[in-house]
Motif scaffolding. Sequence first.
Motif, PDB file in Angstrom:
ATOM      1  N   LEU A  41       7.219 -28.092  11.502  1.00 43.23           N
ATOM      2  CA  LEU A  41       7.388 -26.779  10.879  1.00 43.23           C
ATOM      3  C   LEU A  41       7.799 -26.978   9.432  1.00 43.23           C
ATOM      4  O   LEU A  41       8.854 -27.542   9.145  1.00 43.23           O
ATOM      5  N   VAL A  42       6.926 -26.529   8.527  1.00 40.99           N
ATOM      6  CA  VAL A  42       7.216 -26.595   7.094  1.00 40.99           C
ATOM      7  C   VAL A  42       7.648 -25.201   6.671  1.00 40.99           C
ATOM      8  O   VAL A  42       6.828 -24.330   6.383  1.00 40.99           O
ATOM      9  N   ASN A  43       8.933 -24.951   6.649  1.00 36.22           N
ATOM     10  CA  ASN A  43       9.480 -23.615   6.402  1.00 36.22           C
ATOM     11  C   ASN A  43       9.840 -23.485   4.931  1.00 36.22           C
ATOM     12  O   ASN A  43      10.697 -24.189   4.415  1.00 36.22           O
ATOM     13  N   SER A  44       9.158 -22.565   4.251  1.00 37.08           N
ATOM     14  CA  SER A  44       9.411 -22.346   2.829  1.00 37.08           C
ATOM     15  C   SER A  44      10.459 -21.255   2.648  1.00 37.08           C
ATOM     16  O   SER A  44      10.428 -20.223   3.325  1.00 37.08           O
ATOM     17  N   LYS A  45      11.357 -21.474   1.705  1.00 37.50           N
ATOM     18  CA  LYS A  45      12.381 -20.479   1.379  1.00 37.50           C
ATOM     19  C   LYS A  45      11.923 -19.511   0.294  1.00 37.50           C
ATOM     20  O   LYS A  45      12.637 -18.590  -0.057  1.00 37.50           O
ATOM     21  N   LEU A  46      10.714 -19.754  -0.234  1.00 37.76           N
ATOM     22  CA  LEU A  46      10.186 -18.883  -1.263  1.00 37.76           C
ATOM     23  C   LEU A  46       9.347 -17.775  -0.636  1.00 37.76           C
ATOM     24  O   LEU A  46       8.798 -17.929   0.446  1.00 37.76           O
ATOM     25  N   THR A  47       9.237 -16.661  -1.328  1.00 39.76           N
ATOM     26  CA  THR A  47       8.399 -15.558  -0.873  1.00 39.76           C
ATOM     27  C   THR A  47       7.118 -15.543  -1.695  1.00 39.76           C
ATOM     28  O   THR A  47       7.152 -15.673  -2.924  1.00 39.76           O
ATOM     29  N   ALA A 245      11.762 -28.919   6.351  1.00 42.88           N
ATOM     30  CA  ALA A 245      10.816 -29.418   7.347  1.00 42.88           C
ATOM     31  C   ALA A 245      11.595 -29.801   8.596  1.00 42.88           C
ATOM     32  O   ALA A 245      12.585 -30.529   8.527  1.00 42.88           O
ATOM     33  N   SER A 246      11.139 -29.288   9.718  1.00 42.86           N
ATOM     34  CA  SER A 246      11.805 -29.590  10.983  1.00 42.86           C
ATOM     35  C   SER A 246      10.759 -29.952  12.026  1.00 42.86           C
ATOM     36  O   SER A 246       9.626 -29.457  12.000  1.00 42.86           O
ATOM     37  N   LEU A 247      11.138 -30.808  12.924  1.00 43.64           N
ATOM     38  CA  LEU A 247      10.245 -31.277  13.971  1.00 43.64           C
ATOM     39  C   LEU A 247      10.295 -30.313  15.147  1.00 43.64           C
ATOM     40  O   LEU A 247      11.347 -30.104  15.754  1.00 43.64           O
ATOM     41  N   VAL A 248       9.165 -29.705  15.462  1.00 45.59           N
ATOM     42  CA  VAL A 248       9.076 -28.776  16.586  1.00 45.59           C
ATOM     43  C   VAL A 248       8.862 -29.543  17.885  1.00 45.59           C
ATOM     44  O   VAL A 248       9.560 -29.324  18.884  1.00 45.59           O
ATOM     45  N   THR A 249       7.889 -30.436  17.897  1.00 50.82           N
ATOM     46  CA  THR A 249       7.577 -31.251  19.084  1.00 50.82           C
ATOM     47  C   THR A 249       7.410 -32.690  18.652  1.00 50.82           C
ATOM     48  O   THR A 249       6.540 -33.004  17.828  1.00 50.82           O
ATOM     49  N   GLY A 250       8.255 -33.560  19.194  1.00 48.17           N
ATOM     50  CA  GLY A 250       8.151 -34.969  18.872  1.00 48.17           C
ATOM     51  C   GLY A 250       7.006 -35.642  19.612  1.00 48.17           C
ATOM     52  O   GLY A 250       6.497 -35.136  20.616  1.00 48.17           O
ATOM     53  N   ALA A 251       6.594 -36.784  19.103  1.00 52.80           N
ATOM     54  CA  ALA A 251       5.494 -37.523  19.718  1.00 52.80           C
ATOM     55  C   ALA A 251       6.001 -38.341  20.894  1.00 52.80           C
ATOM     56  O   ALA A 251       7.045 -38.992  20.815  1.00 52.80           O
ATOM     57  N   SER A 252       5.262 -38.303  21.977  1.00 47.28           N
ATOM     58  CA  SER A 252       5.547 -39.110  23.160  1.00 47.28           C
ATOM     59  C   SER A 252       4.296 -39.895  23.534  1.00 47.28           C
ATOM     60  O   SER A 252       3.184 -39.468  23.215  1.00 47.28           O
ATOM     61  N   PRO A 253       4.440 -41.017  24.203  1.00 45.69           N
ATOM     62  CA  PRO A 253       3.262 -41.821  24.556  1.00 45.69           C
ATOM     63  C   PRO A 253       2.286 -41.025  25.417  1.00 45.69           C
ATOM     64  O   PRO A 253       2.673 -40.456  26.446  1.00 45.69           O
ATOM     65  N   PRO A 254       1.012 -40.935  25.021  1.00 49.33           N
ATOM     66  CA  PRO A 254       0.026 -40.195  25.823  1.00 49.33           C
ATOM     67  C   PRO A 254      -0.226 -40.874  27.158  1.00 49.33           C
ATOM     68  O   PRO A 254      -0.189 -42.103  27.265  1.00 49.33           O
ATOM     69  N   LEU A 255      -0.474 -40.071  28.176  1.00 47.58           N
ATOM     70  CA  LEU A 255      -0.689 -40.598  29.520  1.00 47.58           C
ATOM     71  C   LEU A 255      -2.133 -41.026  29.744  1.00 47.58           C
ATOM     72  O   LEU A 255      -2.390 -41.935  30.547  1.00 47.58           O
ATOM     73  N   ARG A 256      -3.072 -40.386  29.072  1.00 48.29           N
ATOM     74  CA  ARG A 256      -4.489 -40.698  29.243  1.00 48.29           C
ATOM     75  C   ARG A 256      -5.119 -40.986  27.895  1.00 48.29           C
ATOM     76  O   ARG A 256      -4.657 -40.493  26.859  1.00 48.29           O
ATOM     77  N   ALA A 257      -6.176 -41.764  27.927  1.00 50.09           N
ATOM     78  CA  ALA A 257      -6.894 -42.105  26.702  1.00 50.09           C
ATOM     79  C   ALA A 257      -7.655 -40.886  26.198  1.00 50.09           C
ATOM     80  O   ALA A 257      -8.229 -40.124  26.972  1.00 50.09           O
ATOM     81  N   SER A 258      -7.651 -40.717  24.885  1.00 53.28           N
ATOM     82  CA  SER A 258      -8.420 -39.626  24.285  1.00 53.28           C
ATOM     83  C   SER A 258      -9.899 -39.971  24.142  1.00 53.28           C
ATOM     84  O   SER A 258     -10.744 -39.085  24.052  1.00 53.28           O
ATOM     85  N   TRP A 259     -10.207 -41.252  24.134  1.00 52.56           N
ATOM     86  CA  TRP A 259     -11.597 -41.703  24.085  1.00 52.56           C
ATOM     87  C   TRP A 259     -11.668 -43.138  24.602  1.00 52.56           C
ATOM     88  O   TRP A 259     -10.767 -43.920  24.330  1.00 52.56           O
ATOM     89  N   PRO A 260     -12.714 -43.456  25.380  1.00 48.00           N
ATOM     90  CA  PRO A 260     -13.845 -42.614  25.770  1.00 48.00           C
ATOM     91  C   PRO A 260     -13.515 -41.726  26.966  1.00 48.00           C
ATOM     92  O   PRO A 260     -12.739 -42.114  27.830  1.00 48.00           O
ATOM     93  N   LYS A 261     -14.131 -40.545  27.000  1.00 47.69           N
ATOM     94  CA  LYS A 261     -14.006 -39.633  28.135  1.00 47.69           C
ATOM     95  C   LYS A 261     -15.176 -39.880  29.073  1.00 47.69           C
ATOM     96  O   LYS A 261     -16.341 -39.706  28.698  1.00 47.69           O
ATOM     97  N   ALA A 262     -14.837 -40.280  30.310  1.00 45.69           N
ATOM     98  CA  ALA A 262     -15.883 -40.709  31.246  1.00 45.69           C
ATOM     99  C   ALA A 262     -16.886 -39.598  31.529  1.00 45.69           C
ATOM    100  O   ALA A 262     -18.096 -39.841  31.590  1.00 45.69           O
ATOM    101  N   ARG A 263     -16.436 -38.371  31.685  1.00 51.69           N
ATOM    102  CA  ARG A 263     -17.350 -37.269  32.002  1.00 51.69           C
ATOM    103  C   ARG A 263     -18.355 -37.046  30.885  1.00 51.69           C
ATOM    104  O   ARG A 263     -19.550 -36.841  31.131  1.00 51.69           O
TER     105      ARG A 263
END
Length: 335
Positions: A41-47, A245-263
């Motif tokens: 989250l990139v929160n700006s204090k300016l209008t 700047a604040s972290l909304v969701t931190g990174a965690s190790p993915p459980l499945r591969a993003s590529w290649p997708k077998a289907r």
Amino acid sequence: MLAFIRRHLLIMLLTCLAGLGIAILYLIIVVPTFTAKAQLLVNSKLTFADAAALSTVVESQIAIIKSESIANAVIEKLGLAQDPEFATGQGSGMISGLLGWSKPKTEANAARYAVEPFERKLSVKRVGPTYLVDITFDSRNPDRAAQILNAVVEKYITHQMDKTSLQDEKWAADRLNELSTQALAAETALKEYDRNKTKDTADSADTRDRLAAAVESSKNAYDNFRHVLRKAEAAQQQTPPVFEASLVTGASPPLRASWPKARIVLGVAIVAGLLLGLAIGIVRDLSGRIRTSGQKIGPSAEDGRIERPLPNGIRRDHQLEASAEAKPVRLTSSG
């Protein structure tokens, strides 16, 4: 269409099986890629008066996240220059080595080579017309992907918090050192003059007064600047920063591969096999039609003889023989 499929069903099945075999071999050989995700989250204090100005500000923050300075900081912190996944660009091959194109392998060169694959694996996108930013990083190792992405977020937040303060502190320190040097030089000049002064004259008195005034002025400038710095530091502590700047969701190790997708891979292989089978069937039908039409137009095997005109003498003899053969024979009986 059904007749066409019946005629070439075997070919289409064979091409589909071949495509599936190639796809399965690809899935076995290829190294899987894991994608870690984080949201910032990139929160700006300016209008801002319009959405275009807001978009410009957020896009500028995205450019900072993807900047080479952030990449170099993360590479140095995690030692990615020695990681084989990021050191692929260091070797330029045997031919390049023989031709002298490859550069000496130093730590600085290794870090520079690692920047390119690092930037290629990092992706930063804005989430609609908001201050939210999605950040992803691809890696062969899921734990490594999450570790690198969290380091990127950490370096960006630290960079935004320290950028303004570091610039101001550097300028203030340089200016304070300059004023201190001027005050010390003026005081030293006055002491040297008092040590080496001659008899009291009007000129010497004026010179000492000027030196003393310079010492007093430089000291006042130094003290005033220090007082201004203290007030500025106190005001800065009470004023919130322009960007938070604040972290909304931190990174965690993915459980499945993003590529290649077998289907996806298997589906593409089946479709490609079907299209290849259809193309082969169409080519076979066209070639068969061409052969059939050629046989109808060309002479038959019995008509393969070529008749040539005979000379007139030979032609009469043949006609007499033919008429003699065709003349009926009469049988007479005696008695």
